[in-house]
Design an enzyme around this catalytic site. Structure first.
Site, PDB file in Angstrom:
ATOM      1  N   HIS A  53       0.852  -1.189   0.000  1.00 26.43           N
ATOM      2  CA  HIS A  53       0.000   0.000   0.000  1.00 26.43           C
ATOM      3  C   HIS A  53       0.890   1.242   0.000  1.00 26.43           C
ATOM      4  O   HIS A  53       2.115   1.130   0.168  1.00 26.43           O
ATOM      5  CB  HIS A  53      -0.939   0.001   1.222  1.00 26.43           C
ATOM      6  CG  HIS A  53      -0.232   0.103   2.547  1.00 26.43           C
ATOM      7  ND1 HIS A  53      -0.054  -0.957   3.400  1.00 26.43           N
ATOM      8  CD2 HIS A  53       0.350   1.171   3.161  1.00 26.43           C
ATOM      9  CE1 HIS A  53       0.601  -0.561   4.476  1.00 26.43           C
ATOM     10  NE2 HIS A  53       0.862   0.727   4.357  1.00 26.43           N
TER      11      HIS A  53
HETATM   12  P1  TYD Z   1      -1.325  -2.605   7.644  1.00 27.33           P
HETATM   13  O1  TYD Z   1      -0.956  -1.174   7.720  1.00 27.33           O
HETATM   14  O2  TYD Z   1      -2.056  -3.088   6.423  1.00 27.33           O
HETATM   15  O3  TYD Z   1      -0.028  -3.517   7.890  1.00 27.33           O
HETATM   16  P2  TYD Z   1       1.104  -3.990   6.871  1.00 27.33           P
HETATM   17  O4  TYD Z   1       1.167  -2.962   5.804  1.00 27.33           O
HETATM   18  O5  TYD Z   1       2.323  -4.082   7.690  1.00 27.33           O
HETATM   19  O6  TYD Z   1       0.737  -5.331   6.337  1.00 27.33           O
HETATM   20  O7  TYD Z   1      -2.154  -2.983   8.943  1.00 27.33           O
HETATM   21  C1  TYD Z   1      -2.480  -4.314   9.254  1.00 27.33           C
HETATM   22  C2  TYD Z   1      -3.721  -4.287  10.120  1.00 27.33           C
HETATM   23  O8  TYD Z   1      -3.454  -3.621  11.336  1.00 27.33           O
HETATM   24  C3  TYD Z   1      -4.887  -3.562   9.457  1.00 27.33           C
HETATM   25  O9  TYD Z   1      -6.073  -4.266   9.790  1.00 27.33           O
HETATM   26  C4  TYD Z   1      -4.911  -2.221  10.135  1.00 27.33           C
HETATM   27  C5  TYD Z   1      -4.328  -2.491  11.495  1.00 27.33           C
HETATM   28  N1  TYD Z   1      -3.554  -1.366  12.056  1.00 27.33           N
HETATM   29  C6  TYD Z   1      -4.023  -0.691  13.160  1.00 27.33           C
HETATM   30  O10 TYD Z   1      -5.085  -1.006  13.707  1.00 27.33           O
HETATM   31  N2  TYD Z   1      -3.278   0.338  13.674  1.00 27.33           N
HETATM   32  C7  TYD Z   1      -2.109   0.710  13.108  1.00 27.33           C
HETATM   33  O11 TYD Z   1      -1.440   1.663  13.603  1.00 27.33           O
HETATM   34  C8  TYD Z   1      -1.635   0.014  11.954  1.00 27.33           C
HETATM   35  C9  TYD Z   1      -0.337   0.378  11.298  1.00 27.33           C
HETATM   36  C10 TYD Z   1      -2.397  -1.026  11.456  1.00 27.33           C
END
Ligand code: TYD
Length: 136
Positions: A53
């Site tokens: 993303h």
């Molecule tokens: P995401 O940002 O998609 O993680 P990555 O890019 O590392 O795979 O986030 C994963 C999940 O965690 C998504 O459901 C959103 C949640 N999340 C939070 O609740 N708080 C946060 O600060 C972050 C970064 C993610």
């Protein structure tokens, strides 16, 4: 002076002595934004690819505080890979970069400092949408 408009590695200050090292991230050093959030990734399977993303406004500093992993950054036209494997280097990630995190070693931990609170509307999760957005 470090340019936070572009990605790249930054030194993480550390206090070192015969007892080991103590890394420090504090006001403006080396992350010149309000630290509104700190989160960390751990227990990531070796074959997992995280991220996939971009963010519209978020600035981040990513540190491999344990083990190693690879961060690929893509601005819509050009991709650069960074091997993070040492707690004394961090990767600055400005807004507008599609990122993937992969090749996590066993026991790897990614510590992330973020300039904004968690906001799902700041994410672009579709690559084609990202490319169009990045060309505006
Ligand atoms: P995401 O940002 O998609 O993680 P990555 O890019 O590392 O795979 O986030 C994963 C999940 O965690 C998504 O459901 C959103 C949640 N999340 C939070 O609740 N708080 C946060 O600060 C972050 C970064 C993610």
């Amino acid at each position: 002076m470090t340019n936070w408009d572009t990605p790249g590695l930054v030194d993480i200050p550390a206090v070192r002595d015969h007892l080991g090292a103590l890394g420090v991230v504090e006001k403006d050093l080396p992350f010149p934004f309000p630290i509104k959030r700190v989160y960390f990734l751990y227990g990531v399977p070796a074959d997992a690819v995280r991220g996939s993303h971009a963010h519209k406004a978020l600035n981040q500093l990513i540190i491999a505080v344990s083990g190693s992993f690879v961060v690929e950054l893509d601005n819509g036209t050009e991709k650069t890979s960074y091997d993070l494997h040492s707690p004394d280097k961090g990767l600055r990630v400005p807004p507008g970069y599609w990122r993937t995190l992969s090749n996590f070693s066993s026991g790897a931990a990614a510590l992330v400092f973020a300039s904004e609170e968690y906001d799902p509307t700041d994410y672009i999760r579709d690559y084609e949408e990202f490319v169009s957005w990045s060309q505006k």
